[in-house]
Design a protein around this motif. Structure first.
Motif, PDB file in Angstrom:
ATOM      1  N   VAL A   1       0.878  -1.163   0.000  1.00 32.37           N
ATOM      2  CA  VAL A   1       0.000   0.000   0.000  1.00 32.37           C
ATOM      3  C   VAL A   1       0.919   1.216   0.000  1.00 32.37           C
ATOM      4  CG1 VAL A   1      -1.789   1.291   1.219  1.00 32.37           C
ATOM      5  CG2 VAL A   1      -1.743  -1.199   1.351  1.00 32.37           C
ATOM      6  N   ARG A   2       0.838   1.990  -1.063  1.00 33.89           N
ATOM      7  CA  ARG A   2       1.699   3.160  -1.166  1.00 33.89           C
ATOM      8  C   ARG A   2       0.845   4.342  -1.615  1.00 33.89           C
ATOM      9  NH1 ARG A   2       7.707   3.338  -3.503  1.00 33.89           N
ATOM     10  NH2 ARG A   2       7.888   1.773  -1.888  1.00 33.89           N
ATOM     11  N   GLY A   3       0.626   5.266  -0.677  1.00 32.07           N
ATOM     12  CA  GLY A   3      -0.204   6.427  -0.984  1.00 32.07           C
ATOM     13  C   GLY A   3      -1.634   6.005  -1.244  1.00 32.07           C
ATOM     14  N   LYS A   4      -2.166   6.407  -2.403  1.00 30.81           N
ATOM     15  CA  LYS A   4      -3.555   6.074  -2.718  1.00 30.81           C
ATOM     16  C   LYS A   4      -3.671   4.830  -3.601  1.00 30.81           C
ATOM     17  CE  LYS A   4      -3.606   9.373  -6.530  1.00 30.81           C
ATOM     18  NZ  LYS A   4      -4.295  10.515  -7.092  1.00 30.81           N
ATOM     19  N   ARG A   5      -2.560   4.119  -3.802  1.00 27.72           N
ATOM     20  CA  ARG A   5      -2.577   2.924  -4.645  1.00 27.72           C
ATOM     21  C   ARG A   5      -2.087   1.707  -3.879  1.00 27.72           C
ATOM     22  NH1 ARG A   5       0.070   6.140  -9.622  1.00 27.72           N
ATOM     23  NH2 ARG A   5      -1.832   7.188 -10.249  1.00 27.72           N
ATOM     24  N   PHE A   6      -2.616   0.557  -4.250  1.00 20.33           N
ATOM     25  CA  PHE A   6      -2.134  -0.688  -3.658  1.00 20.33           C
ATOM     26  C   PHE A   6      -2.098  -1.777  -4.722  1.00 20.33           C
ATOM     27  CE2 PHE A   6      -6.688  -0.565  -2.857  1.00 20.33           C
ATOM     28  CZ  PHE A   6      -7.129  -1.853  -3.146  1.00 20.33           C
ATOM     29  N   ILE A   7      -1.248  -2.783  -4.465  1.00 15.36           N
ATOM     30  CA  ILE A   7      -1.046  -3.864  -5.424  1.00 15.36           C
ATOM     31  C   ILE A   7      -1.556  -5.167  -4.827  1.00 15.36           C
ATOM     32  CG2 ILE A   7       0.647  -5.155  -6.775  1.00 15.36           C
ATOM     33  CD1 ILE A   7       2.476  -2.716  -6.614  1.00 15.36           C
ATOM     34  N   LEU A   8      -2.359  -5.878  -5.605  1.00 22.31           N
ATOM     35  CA  LEU A   8      -2.895  -7.179  -5.210  1.00 22.31           C
ATOM     36  C   LEU A   8      -2.291  -8.269  -6.095  1.00 22.31           C
ATOM     37  CD1 LEU A   8      -6.684  -6.312  -4.920  1.00 22.31           C
ATOM     38  CD2 LEU A   8      -5.100  -6.682  -3.044  1.00 22.31           C
ATOM     39  N   PHE A   9      -2.070  -9.445  -5.511  1.00 26.25           N
ATOM     40  CA  PHE A   9      -1.550 -10.591  -6.256  1.00 26.25           C
ATOM     41  C   PHE A   9      -2.400 -11.810  -5.947  1.00 26.25           C
ATOM     42  CE2 PHE A   9       1.082 -14.451  -6.171  1.00 26.25           C
ATOM     43  CZ  PHE A   9       1.427 -14.514  -7.511  1.00 26.25           C
ATOM     44  N   LYS A  10      -2.784 -12.509  -7.004  1.00 27.22           N
ATOM     45  CA  LYS A  10      -3.506 -13.775  -6.846  1.00 27.22           C
ATOM     46  C   LYS A  10      -3.079 -14.679  -7.997  1.00 27.22           C
ATOM     47  CE  LYS A  10      -8.061 -15.788  -6.309  1.00 27.22           C
ATOM     48  NZ  LYS A  10      -9.484 -15.533  -6.296  1.00 27.22           N
ATOM     49  N   PRO A  11      -2.444 -15.820  -7.678  1.00 27.01           N
ATOM     50  CA  PRO A  11      -1.981 -16.694  -8.762  1.00 27.01           C
ATOM     51  C   PRO A  11      -3.140 -17.242  -9.577  1.00 27.01           C
ATOM     52  CG  PRO A  11      -1.634 -17.716  -6.625  1.00 27.01           C
ATOM     53  CD  PRO A  11      -2.131 -16.344  -6.371  1.00 27.01           C
ATOM     54  N   ARG A  12      -2.962 -17.289 -10.877  1.00 28.46           N
ATOM     55  CA  ARG A  12      -4.043 -17.739 -11.758  1.00 28.46           C
ATOM     56  C   ARG A  12      -4.346 -19.222 -11.598  1.00 28.46           C
ATOM     57  NH1 ARG A  12      -1.986 -15.217 -17.196  1.00 28.46           N
ATOM     58  NH2 ARG A  12      -0.114 -14.914 -16.003  1.00 28.46           N
ATOM     59  N   GLU A  13      -3.342 -20.010 -11.213  1.00 31.39           N
ATOM     60  CA  GLU A  13      -3.586 -21.453 -11.057  1.00 31.39           C
ATOM     61  C   GLU A  13      -4.174 -21.804  -9.703  1.00 31.39           C
ATOM     62  OE1 GLU A  13       0.884 -21.041  -9.967  1.00 31.39           O
ATOM     63  OE2 GLU A  13      -0.428 -20.203 -11.484  1.00 31.39           O
ATOM     64  N   GLY A  14      -4.315 -20.833  -8.823  1.00 30.05           N
ATOM     65  CA  GLY A  14      -4.881 -21.087  -7.500  1.00 30.05           C
ATOM     66  C   GLY A  14      -3.785 -21.129  -6.443  1.00 30.05           C
ATOM     67  N   TRP A  15      -4.163 -20.831  -5.207  1.00 30.71           N
ATOM     68  CA  TRP A  15      -3.178 -20.738  -4.126  1.00 30.71           C
ATOM     69  C   TRP A  15      -2.526 -22.067  -3.805  1.00 30.71           C
ATOM     70  CZ3 TRP A  15      -0.765 -16.647  -2.730  1.00 30.71           C
ATOM     71  CH2 TRP A  15      -1.370 -15.400  -2.857  1.00 30.71           C
ATOM     72  N   GLU A  16      -3.291 -23.146  -3.804  1.00 32.04           N
ATOM     73  CA  GLU A  16      -2.732 -24.451  -3.420  1.00 32.04           C
ATOM     74  C   GLU A  16      -1.625 -24.877  -4.377  1.00 32.04           C
ATOM     75  OE1 GLU A  16      -5.836 -27.329  -3.014  1.00 32.04           O
ATOM     76  OE2 GLU A  16      -6.899 -26.118  -1.527  1.00 32.04           O
ATOM     77  N   ARG A  17      -1.887 -24.796  -5.663  1.00 35.71           N
ATOM     78  CA  ARG A  17      -0.877 -25.201  -6.654  1.00 35.71           C
ATOM     79  C   ARG A  17       0.324 -24.262  -6.624  1.00 35.71           C
ATOM     80  NH1 ARG A  17      -3.210 -26.323 -12.392  1.00 35.71           N
ATOM     81  NH2 ARG A  17      -1.083 -27.064 -12.662  1.00 35.71           N
ATOM     82  N   TYR A  18       0.076 -22.969  -6.456  1.00 35.65           N
ATOM     83  CA  TYR A  18       1.173 -21.994  -6.441  1.00 35.65           C
ATOM     84  C   TYR A  18       2.086 -22.219  -5.242  1.00 35.65           C
ATOM     85  CZ  TYR A  18       3.570 -17.504  -6.583  1.00 35.65           C
ATOM     86  OH  TYR A  18       4.532 -16.532  -6.641  1.00 35.65           O
TER      87      TYR A  18
END
Length: 139
Positions: free
Chosen positions: A84-101
């Motif tokens: 979270v930096r200022g008014k922007r934030f970055i989200l990450f979610k693996p496309r193959e799913g959390w378990e496989r990642y």
């Protein structure tokens, strides 16, 4: 509170890699409405990484801080909040799913450990063999 699934090393690498991307979703005066969350989920499914911008209207509408809004969005979308930096934030979610990642990450870590351990064992065995030969030659 969002639980962190990624190790710090990976989180830092992802943060550095995706620092320069442009925001593709905005949270405005409608706040955390279902349509906004749905759009964020769609973008995450498509790219895996998303930068979101929080407008002033969202702060007024939700009466939450920027960090609280970012954590809430990460929780609702089942994604990892990288920064979270200022008014922007970055989200990450693996496309193959959390378990496989996460399983793939563990396998990489285990293979790195094996590579590091094998040469040490080989050197120890070579030293032991050398000592045996040396003792035979003297005696």
């Amino acid at each position: 509170m969002v639980t962190k699934r990624l190790p710090g090393k990976i989180r830092r690498a992802l943060r550095a890699r995706y620092y320069d991307i442009e925001p593709r979703a905005w949270i405005g005066k409608r706040g955390l409405e279902e349509s906004v969350i749905k759009e964020i989920k769609t973008q995450l499914a498509r790219t895996g990484v998303l930068k979101v911008e929080i407008r002033k209207g969202a702060l007024i509408a939700t009466k939450m801080t920027r960090k609280e809004i970012a954590e809430k969005v990460a929780e609702l979308t089942d994604s990892e909040l990288l920064e979270v930096r200022g008014k922007r934030f970055i989200l990450f979610k693996p496309r193959e799913g959390w378990e496989r990642y996460l399983k793939r990450l563990q396998m990489k870590e285990q293979s790195k450990k094996r590579v590091k351990e094998e040469p040490v064992r080989k050197i120890k065995l070579d030293i032991l063999e050398f000592r045996k030969k040396f003792k035979r030659g003297r005696g």
